[in-house]
Design a protein around this motif. Structure first.
Motif, PDB file in Angstrom:
ATOM      1  N   VAL A  20       0.638  15.257  47.622  1.00 51.11           N
ATOM      2  CA  VAL A  20      -0.294  14.649  46.671  1.00 51.11           C
ATOM      3  C   VAL A  20       0.398  14.288  45.352  1.00 51.11           C
ATOM      4  CG1 VAL A  20      -2.371  15.667  47.688  1.00 51.11           C
ATOM      5  CG2 VAL A  20      -1.130  16.912  45.905  1.00 51.11           C
TER       6      VAL A  20
ATOM      7  N   TRP B 160      -7.677  16.689  45.977  1.00 57.67           N
ATOM      8  CA  TRP B 160      -6.241  16.544  46.159  1.00 57.67           C
ATOM      9  C   TRP B 160      -5.483  17.753  45.620  1.00 57.67           C
ATOM     10  CZ3 TRP B 160      -3.292  16.674  41.792  1.00 57.67           C
ATOM     11  CH2 TRP B 160      -3.927  16.372  40.570  1.00 57.67           C
TER      12      TRP B 160
ATOM     13  N   GLU C 261      -1.182  11.213  43.558  1.00 57.40           N
ATOM     14  CA  GLU C 261      -2.478  11.527  42.956  1.00 57.40           C
ATOM     15  C   GLU C 261      -2.301  12.365  41.694  1.00 57.40           C
ATOM     16  OE1 GLU C 261      -1.686  11.821  46.139  1.00 57.40           O
ATOM     17  OE2 GLU C 261      -3.349  11.173  47.408  1.00 57.40           O
TER      18      GLU C 261
ATOM     19  N   HIS D 120      -3.254  11.277  37.893  1.00 54.47           N
ATOM     20  CA  HIS D 120      -4.140  12.110  37.079  1.00 54.47           C
ATOM     21  C   HIS D 120      -3.501  12.411  35.725  1.00 54.47           C
ATOM     22  CE1 HIS D 120      -6.632  15.447  35.768  1.00 54.47           C
ATOM     23  NE2 HIS D 120      -5.525  16.153  35.643  1.00 54.47           N
TER      24      HIS D 120
END
Length: 97
Positions: A58, A17, A61, A65
């Protein structure tokens, strides 16, 4: 010969990603404040970084994270250091005995 059958497989799928991040087209310094940055300059840089994140394919994502790894610095997934800190703060603190 070394037996690698028990080793975990490749993990690049967990990081792919990052190749799609809008931030890759911007300077790193936009997302990480220099030492001593305060006030209007800090707010302007942070808002500019968040603007890059706003249209990022992204963003979710990246945000996941940063929260999962407790990323301590920079703007990640449209969240600042302080915003992540608030989201990760314990909701119910135990009284100190």
């Amino acid at each position: 010969m070394t037996d690698v059958s028990r080793l975990p497989g490749a993990y690049e799928h967990l990081w792919d990603w990052q190749l799609e991040g809008s931030c890759r087209q911007a300077e790193n310094s936009l997302f990480f404040h220099p030492s001593g940055e305060r006030g209007a300059a800090h707010k302007a840089r942070e808002e500019a970084a968040k603007a890059v994140c706003a249209d990022c394919p992204v963003r979710i994502e990246c945000r996941r994270h940063a929260l999962a790894t407790r990323e301590p610095y920079g703007v990640w997934g449209g969240l600042s250091e302080d915003e992540r800190h608030v989201l990760l703060a314990p909701r119910h603190r135990q009284p100190v005995a």
